[in-house]
Design a protein around this motif. Sequence first.
Motif, PDB file in Angstrom:
ATOM      1  N   THR A  53       0.861  -1.172   0.000  1.00 50.33           N
ATOM      2  CA  THR A  53       0.000   0.000   0.000  1.00 50.33           C
ATOM      3  C   THR A  53       0.904   1.230   0.000  1.00 50.33           C
ATOM      4  OG1 THR A  53      -1.498  -1.260   1.357  1.00 50.33           O
ATOM      5  CG2 THR A  53      -1.932   1.082   1.176  1.00 50.33           C
TER       6      THR A  53
ATOM      7  N   GLN B 265      -7.699   5.047  11.996  1.00 48.10           N
ATOM      8  CA  GLN B 265      -8.515   6.255  12.011  1.00 48.10           C
ATOM      9  C   GLN B 265      -8.266   6.981  13.330  1.00 48.10           C
ATOM     10  OE1 GLN B 265     -12.519   5.624  10.426  1.00 48.10           O
ATOM     11  NE2 GLN B 265     -13.243   6.893  12.131  1.00 48.10           N
TER      12      GLN B 265
ATOM     13  N   ARG C  45      -5.596  -5.158   4.102  1.00 45.20           N
ATOM     14  CA  ARG C  45      -5.346  -3.719   4.246  1.00 45.20           C
ATOM     15  C   ARG C  45      -6.272  -3.116   5.282  1.00 45.20           C
ATOM     16  NH1 ARG C  45      -5.033  -1.263  -1.807  1.00 45.20           N
ATOM     17  NH2 ARG C  45      -3.614  -2.811  -2.695  1.00 45.20           N
ATOM     18  N   PHE C  46      -5.771  -2.070   5.912  1.00 44.52           N
ATOM     19  CA  PHE C  46      -6.612  -1.400   6.897  1.00 44.52           C
ATOM     20  C   PHE C  46      -6.153   0.040   7.083  1.00 44.52           C
ATOM     21  CE2 PHE C  46      -3.061  -3.269   9.101  1.00 44.52           C
ATOM     22  CZ  PHE C  46      -2.698  -2.330  10.046  1.00 44.52           C
ATOM     23  N   ARG C  47      -7.003   0.804   7.767  1.00 48.64           N
ATOM     24  CA  ARG C  47      -6.696   2.220   8.024  1.00 48.64           C
ATOM     25  C   ARG C  47      -6.715   2.453   9.528  1.00 48.64           C
ATOM     26  NH1 ARG C  47     -10.995   4.821   5.523  1.00 48.64           N
ATOM     27  NH2 ARG C  47      -9.775   4.746   3.606  1.00 48.64           N
TER      28      ARG C  47
ATOM     29  N   LYS D 216     -11.024  -1.815   8.337  1.00 49.81           N
ATOM     30  CA  LYS D 216     -10.551  -2.658   7.250  1.00 49.81           C
ATOM     31  C   LYS D 216     -10.871  -1.993   5.913  1.00 49.81           C
ATOM     32  CE  LYS D 216     -10.261  -7.590   6.453  1.00 49.81           C
ATOM     33  NZ  LYS D 216      -8.825  -7.567   6.235  1.00 49.81           N
ATOM     34  N   THR D 217      -9.876  -1.941   5.028  1.00 53.04           N
ATOM     35  CA  THR D 217     -10.111  -1.251   3.755  1.00 53.04           C
ATOM     36  C   THR D 217     -10.002  -2.205   2.568  1.00 53.04           C
ATOM     37  OG1 THR D 217      -7.774  -0.658   3.756  1.00 53.04           O
ATOM     38  CG2 THR D 217      -9.311   1.019   4.536  1.00 53.04           C
TER      39      THR D 217
ATOM     40  N   GLU E  15      -2.805   4.570   6.152  1.00 53.60           N
ATOM     41  CA  GLU E  15      -3.148   3.352   5.394  1.00 53.60           C
ATOM     42  C   GLU E  15      -2.019   2.333   5.568  1.00 53.60           C
ATOM     43  OE1 GLU E  15      -6.072   3.154   3.738  1.00 53.60           O
ATOM     44  OE2 GLU E  15      -6.551   5.221   4.311  1.00 53.60           O
TER      45      GLU E  15
END
Lengths: 178, 448
Positions: free
Chosen positions: B325, B432, B428-430, B423-424, B380
């Motif tokens: 990413t 926040q 993958r994840f963010r 979870k994106t 990210e």
Amino acid sequence: MIGSSAGIPTPMSTTAPSPPVLRPEDADFIRSGVSVCVASRDVRHVPSLARGLGCAVCDGGRTLRLLLVKSQSEALLRDLEKSGQIAVVFTRPSTHRSLQIKGSDARLETASSGDEQLVQTSFEAFADDLLTIGFSRAFTGLYYQHEKSDLVAVTFTPDDVFLQTPGPNAGARLEPLP
Amino acid sequence: MKIALDTIRHSLEGAIPGVVATCDANGIPNVSYVSQVHYVDSNQVALSFQFFNKTRGNMLANPQLTAYLIDPETAARYRLALLYLRTETDGPLFQNMKAKLAGIASHTGMAGVFELRGADVCRVLDIERVPGAEAPRALPPYNWLTVLRALGQRVAGCGDMAGLFEEVLGGLEEMLDIRHSLLLMWDECGHKLYTVASRGYVHSGIGSEIPLGCGVIGVAAQYQTPIRITHMAAEYSYSKAVRENAGLDPQRLETAIPFPGLAEPHSQMALPLLASGKLLGVLYVESAQDMRFGFEDEDGLSVLAQQIALNLVQLQQAGDVETDTAAVAVGASPAGARLQIRFYPANHSVFIGDDYLIKGVAGAILWRLLHYYVHENRTEFSNRELRLDKHLNLPDIDDNLEARLILLQRRLAEKSSALAIVKTGRGRFRLQVNQPVQLLEHEVGAAL
């Protein structure tokens, strides 16, 4: 040959008349609402096992009379006739109190109407005890159902009595009172 | 017709103790009760060896035994011709019987008297049905095969681990009315299990830990065998298990998050999640009711546990198959009061404000993410970069990164509105961040 190797010889069983090995409180116990499990063995020492429906104490404790259902005990009855060797454990399920009584002169006898009455009395007392640990009277009744002609009596002289309640003293031989 | 041992298992549950006849070398028979005649497999049973008694002496001298069993529901009676083979004093079978006996002992007022010394394994040579009156068996509340088919489909349809956990525990409640359940993952380095999902408790207990060998869950993990107890057994309670766990460093065991389980479960069952002989975690169910879980439930949930384990492996492998990413610049910084987040490297514990959040691997991951956020403005991330992150130094053998992230995500959701993991996409994840943060790292050895 079988008879000669069988049985633990005790002074009580070889001389007659002798005081019974069964103490009065033990005699009371095995007549109350208890389970009755009977074992013998064949000529090759393979054990046989069946459940009885009651026990009468005769001759001041010198003879025990067990009631069994023939069709449920075929191998056991055959072995008893042949060897005479018998071990019976009496247990009150609610307390685990257990006694094992052994003998070497077991013989089969025809059951009488008095024996039928004893089975009925045993059922009532045993069902009461099982009810306290969650088994219904109807459930217990299934064990006692039998044809009158299917009932058989087994009598024997108690040679040895053992305490079998689970715990450190389990297996201890109970000596008769002097 | 020959009677198969598999078809008389109702009489092998220990509700009514079995009776066993033996015979000594002199031909003197002996008869006694035995607490358990335990089903081992289609051809073998094991008797609970609790006391050095005549039965035992006879059995060693003459391996021929006859056992009498009663079905506690129908009153069907069976006579079993047995041949004594060997005694096991540890291992899965022994632990299985030991746990079961603990429940039986406690239920019958024999706690402290009944203690398993060994599992006497016997081959079943013959089974005879004793003629006699019987009652019909009540219809079961569900058909296990139908349930397994439906649960299997639900599990197989899960595309990510968090969804899998939800489907499993939700499915157990909807289809089997199992209202209290937990999923725990295995931490191989820490030699403990950590809770990643739970259902039916006031506090989720996500993040709570169980040391290997402790209680029903820890024993199931250690011996890689299902453990089932059908009555309340104090020695398998969580508090006792943890109290007696002197071997594990309290710094490394999560004690701040209470285990969510029932205080006095009357039925408990733990099933290891195994893939290729490797422990992945444990599925745990419990109930306040006695004898809630029978052998059919153990069989059914064992099959489900196998499927869960296979899916976990697939999802773990899939979690690594994504591209790097690219760093994405953070948008407008959040407004509001600055929130202090403290980190103690000694045990990787993280506090948000004054509130404890998490420690261990999940704590270290969060701290690393916050570091990237503060110093590189990144939000990210991918599983893969975390796995390769030398600074994070994740253990090579730890395949449960996804499970760690789920743990972190859920702890944050429960404990803080300032931070969240979203979870994106696959792998993958963010991170926040909803409030300005200030990071404070305490030195190693600083008092907590």
